[in-house]
Design a protein around this motif. Sequence first.
Motif, PDB file in Angstrom:
ATOM      1  N   ALA A 374      17.225  67.151  80.822  1.00  9.48           N
ATOM      2  CA  ALA A 374      16.757  68.536  80.906  1.00  9.48           C
ATOM      3  C   ALA A 374      15.822  68.741  82.091  1.00  9.48           C
ATOM      4  N   SER A 375      14.917  67.786  82.315  1.00 10.31           N
ATOM      5  CA  SER A 375      13.988  67.941  83.443  1.00 10.31           C
ATOM      6  C   SER A 375      14.733  67.884  84.767  1.00 10.31           C
ATOM      7  N   GLY A 376      15.799  67.078  84.848  1.00 12.78           N
ATOM      8  CA  GLY A 376      16.602  67.025  86.071  1.00 12.78           C
ATOM      9  C   GLY A 376      17.250  68.364  86.379  1.00 12.78           C
ATOM     10  N   VAL A 377      17.875  68.970  85.371  1.00  9.24           N
ATOM     11  CA  VAL A 377      18.474  70.292  85.552  1.00  9.24           C
ATOM     12  C   VAL A 377      17.388  71.314  85.904  1.00  9.24           C
ATOM     13  N   GLY A 378      16.256  71.232  85.226  1.00  9.89           N
ATOM     14  CA  GLY A 378      15.164  72.167  85.477  1.00  9.89           C
ATOM     15  C   GLY A 378      14.585  72.037  86.875  1.00  9.89           C
ATOM     16  N   ASN A 379      14.561  70.829  87.416  1.00  9.44           N
ATOM     17  CA  ASN A 379      14.091  70.645  88.790  1.00  9.44           C
ATOM     18  C   ASN A 379      14.917  71.479  89.763  1.00  9.44           C
ATOM     19  N   GLY A 380      16.224  71.440  89.572  1.00  9.53           N
ATOM     20  CA  GLY A 380      17.111  72.196  90.457  1.00  9.53           C
ATOM     21  C   GLY A 380      17.001  73.697  90.252  1.00  9.53           C
ATOM     22  N   SER A 381      16.907  74.119  89.007  1.00  8.09           N
ATOM     23  CA  SER A 381      16.893  75.564  88.736  1.00  8.09           C
ATOM     24  C   SER A 381      15.579  76.214  89.170  1.00  8.09           C
ATOM     25  N   THR A 382      14.450  75.553  88.931  1.00  8.90           N
ATOM     26  CA  THR A 382      13.176  76.144  89.340  1.00  8.90           C
ATOM     27  C   THR A 382      13.063  76.200  90.856  1.00  8.90           C
ATOM     28  N   TYR A 383      13.515  75.158  91.545  1.00  9.74           N
ATOM     29  CA  TYR A 383      13.423  75.176  93.000  1.00  9.74           C
ATOM     30  C   TYR A 383      14.324  76.251  93.593  1.00  9.74           C
ATOM     31  N   ARG A 384      15.433  76.518  92.938  1.00 13.35           N
ATOM     32  CA  ARG A 384      16.325  77.564  93.423  1.00 13.35           C
ATOM     33  C   ARG A 384      15.690  78.941  93.281  1.00 13.35           C
ATOM     34  N   MET A 385      14.819  79.109  92.318  1.00 14.40           N
ATOM     35  CA  MET A 385      14.180  80.399  92.104  1.00 14.40           C
ATOM     36  C   MET A 385      13.230  80.774  93.242  1.00 14.40           C
ATOM     37  N   VAL A 386      12.596  79.779  93.861  1.00 13.87           N
ATOM     38  CA  VAL A 386      11.543  80.055  94.839  1.00 13.87           C
ATOM     39  C   VAL A 386      12.039  80.864  96.039  1.00 13.87           C
ATOM     40  N   PRO A 387      13.064  80.374  96.789  1.00 12.90           N
ATOM     41  CA  PRO A 387      13.506  81.177  97.931  1.00 12.90           C
ATOM     42  C   PRO A 387      14.066  82.532  97.517  1.00 12.90           C
ATOM     43  N   ALA A 388      14.674  82.606  96.333  1.00  8.27           N
ATOM     44  CA  ALA A 388      15.216  83.886  95.868  1.00  8.27           C
ATOM     45  C   ALA A 388      14.094  84.892  95.621  1.00  8.27           C
ATOM     46  N   ILE A 389      13.024  84.441  94.998  1.00  8.68           N
ATOM     47  CA  ILE A 389      11.891  85.326  94.713  1.00  8.68           C
ATOM     48  C   ILE A 389      11.277  85.841  96.008  1.00  8.68           C
ATOM     49  N   PHE A 390      11.055  84.939  96.959  1.00 13.03           N
ATOM     50  CA  PHE A 390      10.415  85.358  98.205  1.00 13.03           C
ATOM     51  C   PHE A 390      11.353  86.224  99.050  1.00 13.03           C
ATOM     52  N   ARG A 391      12.651  85.953  98.982  1.00  4.52           N
ATOM     53  CA  ARG A 391      13.589  86.796  99.711  1.00  4.52           C
ATOM     54  C   ARG A 391      13.544  88.215  99.182  1.00  4.52           C
ATOM     55  N   ARG A 392      13.536  88.360  97.853  1.00  4.53           N
ATOM     56  CA  ARG A 392      13.513  89.697  97.258  1.00  4.53           C
ATOM     57  C   ARG A 392      12.219  90.430  97.594  1.00  4.53           C
ATOM     58  N   GLN A 393      11.110  89.695  97.622  1.00  2.37           N
ATOM     59  CA  GLN A 393       9.850  90.328  97.996  1.00  2.37           C
ATOM     60  C   GLN A 393       9.880  90.769  99.460  1.00  2.37           C
ATOM     61  N   GLY A 394      10.508  89.948 100.316  1.00  2.00           N
ATOM     62  CA  GLY A 394      10.641  90.311 101.724  1.00  2.00           C
ATOM     63  C   GLY A 394      11.511  91.533 101.911  1.00  2.00           C
ATOM     64  N   GLU A 395      12.598  91.631 101.142  1.00  2.00           N
ATOM     65  CA  GLU A 395      13.489  92.788 101.229  1.00  2.00           C
ATOM     66  C   GLU A 395      12.773  94.058 100.778  1.00  2.00           C
ATOM     67  N   ARG A 396      11.981  93.926  99.709  1.00  2.00           N
ATOM     68  CA  ARG A 396      11.252  95.098  99.227  1.00  2.00           C
ATOM     69  C   ARG A 396      10.220  95.545 100.264  1.00  2.00           C
ATOM     70  N   ALA A 397       9.524  94.568 100.881  1.00  2.00           N
ATOM     71  CA  ALA A 397       8.524  94.913 101.901  1.00  2.00           C
ATOM     72  C   ALA A 397       9.178  95.546 103.116  1.00  2.00           C
ATOM     73  N   GLU A 398      10.379  95.071 103.457  1.00  2.00           N
ATOM     74  CA  GLU A 398      11.093  95.615 104.609  1.00  2.00           C
ATOM     75  C   GLU A 398      11.495  97.058 104.341  1.00  2.00           C
ATOM     76  N   ARG A 399      11.952  97.326 103.144  1.00  2.00           N
ATOM     77  CA  ARG A 399      12.310  98.711 102.783  1.00  2.00           C
ATOM     78  C   ARG A 399      11.091  99.628 102.802  1.00  2.00           C
ATOM     79  N   ALA A 400       9.916  99.034 102.560  1.00  2.00           N
ATOM     80  CA  ALA A 400       8.678  99.820 102.588  1.00  2.00           C
ATOM     81  C   ALA A 400       8.131  99.992 103.999  1.00  2.00           C
ATOM     82  N   GLY A 401       8.834  99.387 104.998  1.00  2.00           N
ATOM     83  CA  GLY A 401       8.432  99.570 106.382  1.00  2.00           C
ATOM     84  C   GLY A 401       7.544  98.485 106.947  1.00  2.00           C
TER      85      GLY A 401
END
Length: 485
Positions: A374-401
């Motif tokens: 379980a921890s092995g699978v979780g290592n991969g899934s949590t790390y995958r969340m990081v760039p996705a979260i920051f990308r979405r925040q960047g997209e929202r900031a870009e839309r805000a100018g």
Amino acid sequence: MTSAKAVTKTAGPDHPDHVRQPGQLRQPGQPDQPGDPGNPRSTGRWIEDWHPEDESFWRRTGRRIATRNLIFSILAEHLAFSVWLLWSVVVVSLPAVGFAFSVDQLFWLVAVPSLVGSVLRVPYTFAVPRFGGRNWTVASALLLVVPTGLLAFAVSDPGTPYWFFVLVAATAGLGGGNFASSMTNMSFFYPERSKGIGLGLNAAGGNLGTSSVQFLVPIVINAGAGTTLAFAGLMWLPLILVSAVCAWLFMDNLAVSRAPVQGQVGAAKRPHTWVMAVLYVGTFGSYIGYSAAFPLLATTVFPDSGATRYAFLGALVGSLLRPVGGLLADRFGGARVTFVVFVVMAAGMALLLVAVESGSLALFVTAFGVLFAASGVGNGSTYRMVPAIFRRQGERAERAGVPDARRTSLTEAGAAIGIISAVGAFGGFLIPRAYGASLSATGSVATAVTAYGLFYVFCLGVTWWFYLRRRVLAARLPSLADVSV
């Protein structure tokens, strides 16, 4: 007129009309080109133009370069993990060669490398944009000579004091720092659509070092009937030198990774950096903590059971399943996969508690098998969340100018990976110390097992609260609730 294409073919690298194509290396001494980001170095292998999100560039050039760098990044990181977890195996043999340390003292030797490695992950993360991924891989690989050489020296003299063993074990933390710099570096090589598998393979290849050291070192020790404990350190020296040379010859620095420290510090101001750090304590912290503690724990709770001979299997399973976690996150969403992971880990701790209370070796091994998987699978899934979260925040900031928001989010994501991995690695210190303290105070590990079971329930709630509640997603991260997170 002469076309740029023709100029590229006919002009040499020192010709003023020479045009460098995307992905092309700037040769030593070649003058900077207009539009080069950052402050290019005058020597070394630096790729000045890197556009992995451009599918044409990725197919033509990017994938090949990224794969080559990934291979040698994995080699260096694999050895770093092996050195980091070296004491998880060595402590089991110390009593047999004349070192009369208590069980609690032995657990300290297991825990200290994780503590130091956790702290080092922060400066190691910042080293990539400062020195370049390839350059830092070479330097960090060569630093592994220190803990392996000192270990060989310490175990060769039965009169070596305990404080010196603690100091030597602390230097093994140098291997723990490598993960942060390696993952930060490789995060720049891969496009968003492939980060899950790219980072998953890089992490899994490194994590396999925990299995390698627990498989190979006992063979070396047993071959010498306990008289060759020094070779537990010396055996890694040739491989360390090979990895450093390969990194120097075959890896590259990316100009896109260069960023001022203040730009990276922005990641520390993002609330989601710290939320993900807590979740990573639950996944990676558990994986590295169990890998470090299992051999000594099995020997202490079930003496003469022979369970330590198979200790490498748990780390092996967890390592191999890490890229699976990344793939599942790409398909179903990292938050959903991580939520299920913590459900399974809480169940695994309940099973472990039953095993400890009943004295069942079979249940003990089964419970750890569940936790490692379980921890092995979780290592991969949590790390995958990081760039996705920051990308979405960047997209929202870009839309805000906000100007250059996407590039800023990429830089912050790389820094966040280092911060999150540093905090997560602290779990590798907490777990061995929890077991050692629990045994010392009560004679059983039941207290420590219960505490960590409750922590997984807490992580379960955190995952749901921040990343699965639709109302929160709509208010804070508008487009986060799709399958890529």
